[in-house]
Enzyme design. Sequence first.
Site, mmCIF file in Angstrom:
data_model
loop_
_atom_site.group_PDB
_atom_site.id
_atom_site.type_symbol
_atom_site.label_atom_id
_atom_site.label_comp_id
_atom_site.label_asym_id
_atom_site.label_seq_id
_atom_site.Cartn_x
_atom_site.Cartn_y
_atom_site.Cartn_z
ATOM 1 N N ASP A 1 0.885 -1.163 0.000
ATOM 2 C CA ASP A 1 0.000 0.000 0.000
ATOM 3 C C ASP A 1 0.921 1.211 0.000
ATOM 4 O OD1 ASP A 1 -1.575 2.200 0.649
ATOM 5 O OD2 ASP A 1 -2.809 1.116 2.085
ATOM 6 N N SER B 1 -0.255 11.905 -16.259
ATOM 7 C CA SER B 1 -1.434 12.079 -17.106
ATOM 8 C C SER B 1 -1.310 13.397 -17.841
ATOM 9 C CB SER B 1 -2.694 12.076 -16.233
ATOM 10 O OG SER B 1 -3.809 12.591 -16.937
ATOM 11 N N TYR C 1 -7.343 15.516 -8.778
ATOM 12 C CA TYR C 1 -6.532 14.631 -9.620
ATOM 13 C C TYR C 1 -5.519 15.448 -10.430
ATOM 14 C CZ TYR C 1 -5.432 11.243 -13.309
ATOM 15 O OH TYR C 1 -4.789 10.420 -14.194
ATOM 16 N N LYS D 1 -1.341 15.331 -10.314
ATOM 17 C CA LYS D 1 -0.489 15.027 -11.459
ATOM 18 C C LYS D 1 0.451 16.187 -11.787
ATOM 19 C CE LYS D 1 -2.032 10.886 -12.095
ATOM 20 N NZ LYS D 1 -1.184 9.721 -11.736
#
Length: 282
Positions: free
Chosen positions: A53, A136, A149, A153
């Site tokens: 994890d 991304s 998000y 990134k």
Amino acid sequence: MSTREAVLVTGASTGIGRAIVERLRTDGVRVFAAVRDLSTVDEHPLVTAVRLDVTSVDEARAAATTVTEALGDARLRGVVNNAGVAVGGPLEFLDLDEMRRQLEVNVVGQLAVTQAFLPLLRERGPDDPRIVFTSSIGGRVAAPYIGPYAASKHALNGMAESLRRELLPWGFSVSVLMPATVSTPIWDKGVVQVDEVVAGMPPRAVELYGEAIESMRGIAAGANDAGIPASVVADAAHHALFSSRPKAEYLVGREAKMMATVSSALPYRTFDKLVLREMRKS
């Protein structure tokens, strides 16, 4: 390529991570597939499942110990930091704990894994060890309603850039993979998450953002069919790991390249209006 080469891949249970594992093992590379649930890794002679994890520093260190003991006479070619989550919703009403979770997994967790494996890469790696991050196009072009998000990134790209320059004196290469839409199970989860976001929003948030969030639901529902195969990203990861001239950034797929080009070429006001217009079509 021989099994004396080994690579660690995090987030290897589904999607891009699983595709990278398959690409590497097909090429005869030994892979340590790091996952939270060992049962999600298919048995294969070249694949070893490792419990990890990324939000746990202790598990990252334990994973490094496990890999060290299992390497035998192999060398660790590189680490692919692929694990990640996507948190969305209008930033005006975002639960701050969700922002913390986003950054903990997608940024802090990536650094924790990198720190845990850097000593092993120095000791048992080739002369040019590799570190790869799955980022991304969202780390360059931030779409609305996925602010957490996109923030993660952008931060990941900045961290990778600093790391690349810090490790250059020791011959390391650090690369980031920047696809746009990829056909993976994350989009099925995305539809569920949109519903969860709406359910947790106060009435005022639904009043202000309800229509836009419905558009996001439509985008998520259709993205699995519209995206590039995860194998295309896996090919880029393979190049970053084994090419004699790895790139610092890989814009993966036509959509990612187009978005990067258009966002740089157009005035920001024009591009912003274009983004909103495309959202309303969905």
